[in-house]
Design an enzyme around this catalytic site. Structure first.
Site, PDB file in Angstrom:
ATOM      1  N   GLU A 186       0.817  -1.338   0.015  1.00 29.14           N
ATOM      2  CA  GLU A 186      -0.123  -0.221   0.036  1.00 29.14           C
ATOM      3  C   GLU A 186       0.763   1.236   0.110  1.00 29.14           C
ATOM      4  OE1 GLU A 186      -2.845  -0.062   3.282  1.00 29.14           O
ATOM      5  OE2 GLU A 186      -4.169  -1.425   2.142  1.00 29.14           O
ATOM      6  N   GLU A 263      -6.866  -7.476  -0.135  1.00 32.22           N
ATOM      7  CA  GLU A 263      -7.136  -7.756   1.125  1.00 32.22           C
ATOM      8  C   GLU A 263      -8.520  -7.319   1.106  1.00 32.22           C
ATOM      9  OE1 GLU A 263      -4.797  -5.233   4.004  1.00 32.22           O
ATOM     10  OE2 GLU A 263      -3.103  -5.949   2.923  1.00 32.22           O
TER      11      GLU A 263
HETATM   12  C1  GLA Z   1      -3.991  -2.345   5.238  1.00 31.10           C
HETATM   13  C2  GLA Z   1      -2.669  -3.162   5.476  1.00 31.10           C
HETATM   14  C3  GLA Z   1      -2.737  -4.174   6.264  1.00 31.10           C
HETATM   15  C4  GLA Z   1      -3.591  -3.990   7.432  1.00 31.10           C
HETATM   16  C5  GLA Z   1      -4.867  -3.424   7.171  1.00 31.10           C
HETATM   17  C6  GLA Z   1      -5.934  -3.250   8.207  1.00 31.10           C
HETATM   18  O1  GLA Z   1      -4.814  -3.232   4.319  1.00 31.10           O
HETATM   19  O2  GLA Z   1      -2.258  -3.413   4.099  1.00 31.10           O
HETATM   20  O3  GLA Z   1      -1.461  -4.806   6.496  1.00 31.10           O
HETATM   21  O4  GLA Z   1      -2.870  -3.003   8.298  1.00 31.10           O
HETATM   22  O5  GLA Z   1      -4.821  -2.194   6.224  1.00 31.10           O
HETATM   23  O6  GLA Z   1      -5.967  -4.264   9.183  1.00 31.10           O
END
Ligand code: GLA
Ligand code: CA
Length: 779
Positions: A186, A263
């Site tokens: 991210e 995710e």
């Molecule tokens: C983002 C991150 C994960 C985690 C989620 C929230 O997507 O990539 O590592 O921190 O947020 O749980």
């Protein structure tokens, strides 16, 4: 020579045990590729149904049970981060053994026919200390994490090569089960820096990950910022999101790419002092159905969250807020590995999408659970009577400068003059107790921005001033990951116009290691109203999982049989610590507790159920005080308008800039025709038209916040998370207002607003007016 041979032999033996005694030459190789509109596994279309699990959040003896639970849920893949700071706790010393043995984890998955997606960071977020980056990077004063900083990149390369040594040969082309590898994590939520992401891509390749697709994951709102042409792009979003909208841009840019939600958030994580988070099961299941109906691959984050043992919990900022030890996440498989109703609802769906003619295997049995009767006989070692050797420093420095990564640190000085006024600690990271000649003067909590202490009366020359600081998790998101601990800068006494910096300190490092906390002068004793270590033994005639009830204790950490179990804090919402039976023994067991505050009663029981939803802090849940009512009668709006319908960011520019520190959005109607207003993220634009820093923002007022069925307070509009939102209560009518204190005055030129991510953006405000003022509004 002998030793080497031995190691080689034992590796072969474990390998054999795990892969079912296949010799390397017999291993079947395969391929995994990005095809047109689909992934291709050995040239056949494949939809990835991945379960995100984190190996350090599960005790190694339980790995197999958790993998089987994911398989029985209907998943075909496991998705896992690699946590750099766990493997390289000291610079240059790598540990991939035991609970850190990522290769063994992958082979275990392969034994059960599961594929693996590896996400080696270097940054992983994951509510993990510093997002997985090692604290010792912060010893370098000017280090720029997640950038082209040469020192940082050198260290990344060394780490990634070690990961390559463990995992590169487990790529599917070489007979393993790894089908994809992620580059960074991210990054769009951190910055815009394609050259950096390019470097990381090359480092990942250089470590040997050359045979399977490499991918990036980001949000739909920002993935183009750092998207590299030769990587696969995947999108992250949570339960409830509008799936078509999430992939809209990606489909435009790459009409033929296979789609994947890398995710899909099943639940959410908990912070100390905030309400326990949950997400609706039916909504989660329908989101997954939506994706499967469109052949969209997904990874369910988390399918099993587990526990953040020891000191590995991270924190968010702003405002600083540390993570609980439980990482239950309201996931389908609970913290202790139990199937839940969410699990079975999802399993029912995934059964329908399982390959034709196949039935999902039954979930494995959970591990036995047991009670432990109250442990009441304790020995005590007061912290101040058990200090290690001190180091001297003229100026205050953060913990890292004393070569300490985690735990507590004590700064001690003897006053050279009388002092009075206000003590300024710049800054407390993260929880401080101030003592004068052993007497507690006060406590300061970074979460509330408490950095000053009124001394009330004069402290005489010769007084011993102690500042004991506990470091909680390092921030794991955004730029604040440069989060040094202890006291970061200096300590001053301010009296009227006079400011004196205190110098000449003795510093005591109090790390959280078992060797350190067990080596104290323990004596029979009772609860102390002061920082102390407690030790007890207890006998068991059988072992089993249990939940250590910490309700009578203050704040600190627990160790059982040498394992650091995690942090506890009376404020909750978490009140019990998951204690896996595999770390208990028949016969005598040992428990050690560091309580920095002091317990009400020295008693620990093992319960058969967790308590992770009991908030005991008196802090207000909402941002409106009793009787408070915003009065806009005499105010003039600087802007009035109407938001457009639909998802995605909307930007509003004022006709002319206005100076002010307090920003009020007054929403007068919505599109749904009900009472609800909701906003996911909000930015105020400054002089250059860019968002101003939200670092020191506070919600000064909100007329209504939903806290019955979820955690939807107004601070969610600047928590940097697009999947969390402010929402008003459904029985409170429009207008709805939120007032933000920007922390200082800005030349405000406009604002940006992101509605909720769900289809039709529920609660989307229609008509609004905006007010900006130098001083606060009238209530
Ligand atoms: C983002 C991150 C994960 C985690 C989620 C929230 O997507 O990539 O590592 O921190 O947020 O749980
Ligand atoms: Ca948010």
């Amino acid at each position: 020579m002998n030793k080497l041979l031995n190691i080689g032999l034992s590796v072969l033996l474990t390998l054999g045990a795990v892969t079912g005694l296949q010799s390397c030459s017999e291993k079947q190789t395969g391929t995994f590729e990005v095809g047109k509109g689909t992934f291709l596994l050995n040239d056949e279309p494949m939809v990835i149904k991945a379960a995100e699990v984190h190996y350090p959040r599960i005790p190694q003896p339980y790995w197999e049970q958790r993998i089987l639970s994911c398989k029985a849920l209907g998943m075909n893949t496991l998705c896992l981060y690699v946590f750099w700071n766990l493997h390289e706790q000291e610079e240059g010393k790598f540990d991939f053994s035991g609970n850190n043995d990522i290769a063994a984890f992958c082979r275990l998955a392969q034994k059960h026919g599961m594929y693996v997606i590896v996400r080696p960071g270097p940054y992983v977020c994951a509510e993990w200390e510093m997002g997985g980056l090692p604290w010792w990077l912060l010893k370098k004063q000017d280090v720029q994490l997640r950038s082209l900083d040469p020192y940082y990149l050198d260290r990344v390369k060394i780490f990634m090569n070690e990961v390559g040594k463990q995992l590169a040969d487990l790529q599917i082309t070489r007979g393993g089960n790894i089908i994809m590898v992620q580059v960074e994590n991210e990054f769009g939520s951190y910055g815009i820096d394609k050259p950096y992401v390019t470097e990381i891509r090359d480092i990942v390749k250089g470590a040997g990950f050359t045979d399977v697709p490499l991918f990036q994951c980001d949000w739909s709102s920002n993935f183009t910022n750092n998207a590299l042409d030769d990587l696969l792009w995947t999108i992250n979003f949570g339960t409830g999101a509008n799936i078509d909208q999430q992939f809209k841009k990606l489909k435009e840019l790459r009409p033929e790419t296979p789609l994947m939600c890398s995710e899909f958030w099943s639940g959410w994580f908990d912070h100390w002092g905030r309400k326990h988070e949950t997400r609706d099961a039916a909504t989660m299941v329908s989101g997954i159905k939506d994706m499967l109906d469109r052949n969209i691959s997904f990874s369910l984050y988390m399918t099993h969250g587990g526990t953040t043992f020891g000191w590995w919990g991270g924190a968010n900022d702003p405002a600083y807020s540390a993570m609980c030890s439980s990482y239950d996440y309201d996931a389908p498989i609970s913290e202790a590995g139990w199937t839940t109703s969410k699990y079975f609802q999802l399993r029912e769906l995934l059964q329908q999408y399982a390959p034709e003619g196949t039935t999902l295997p039954e979930p494995p049995a959970p591990f036995p659970v047991m009670e432990i009767p109250a442990i009441t006989e304790w020995e005590v070692a007061p912290l101040f009577d058990n200090l290690p050797e001190a180091k001297h420093t003229e100026d205050i420095k953060p913990m890292e400068q004393f070569d300490q990564g985690w735990g507590s640190i004590l700064y001690r000085t003897v006053l050279k003059n009388d002092i009075s006024g206000v003590l300024h600690i710049d800054e407390v990271h993260d929880w401080a107790q101030v003592f004068a000649d052993g007497k507690l003067l006060g406590r300061l909590d970074r979460r509330r921005g408490e950095f000053t202490l009124d001394l009330k009366s004069t402290l005489k020359k010769g007084t011993q001033l102690d500042i004991l600081i506990e470091a909680m998790g390092r921030v794991n998101f955004d730029k604040s990951i440069h989060d040094r601990k202890g006291i970061t800068n200096k300590v001053e006494v301010v009296s009227g116009k006079n400011t004196v910096e205190l110098k000449d300190w003795m510093v005591y490092n109090l790390p959280p290691f078992y060797e350190f906390v067990s080596d104290k002068k323990y004596q029979k004793g009772k609860a102390l109203d002061a920082p102390a270590y407690y030790r007890a033994t207890f006998n068991l005639d059988k072992t089993g999982d249990t939940f250590l009830d910490m309700q009578t204790w203050g704040k600190g950490m627990v160790w059982v049989n040498g394992h650091a179990m995690g942090r506890f804090w009376e404020i909750g919402p978490q009140q019990t610590l998951f204690m896996p039976g595999c770390w208990l023994k028949e016969g005598e067991n040992e428990i050690i507790i560091l309580d920095l505050k002091g317990p009400v009663e020295t008693k620990v029981m093992g319960l058969t159920k967790p308590i992770i939803d009991m908030l005991r802090e008196k802090a207000p849940e909402t941002h409106r005080k009793d009787g408070q009512d915003l009065n806009l009668k005499d105010e003039t709006p600087v802007n009035k308008g109407q938001f457009a319908q639909g998802n995605g960011w909307q930007e509003v520019k004022f006709a002319s800039p206005v100076n002010g520190r307090f920003f009020c959005l007054n929403a007068t109607s919505n599109y749904d025709g009900n009472n609800i207003a909701a906003i996911a993220e909000f930015d105020v634009l400054g002089e250059n038209g860019k968002p101003v820093s939200r670092e020191n923002w506070k919600i000064a007022y909100t007329d209504s916040e939903e806290t019955r069925s979820g955690n939807r307070t107004a601070d969610k509009i600047f928590d940097l998370q697009e999947s969390t939102f402010w929402q008003t209560v459904d029985n409170t009518a429009y207008p709805h207002q939120v007032v933000i204190d920007l922390g200082k005055e800005y030349k405000v030129t406009g604002f940006r607003m992101l509605p909720r991510a769900e289809k039709n953006a529920p609660g989307l405000i229609k008509d609004y007016s905006v007010y900006v003022k130098k001083g606060n509004f009238k209530y």
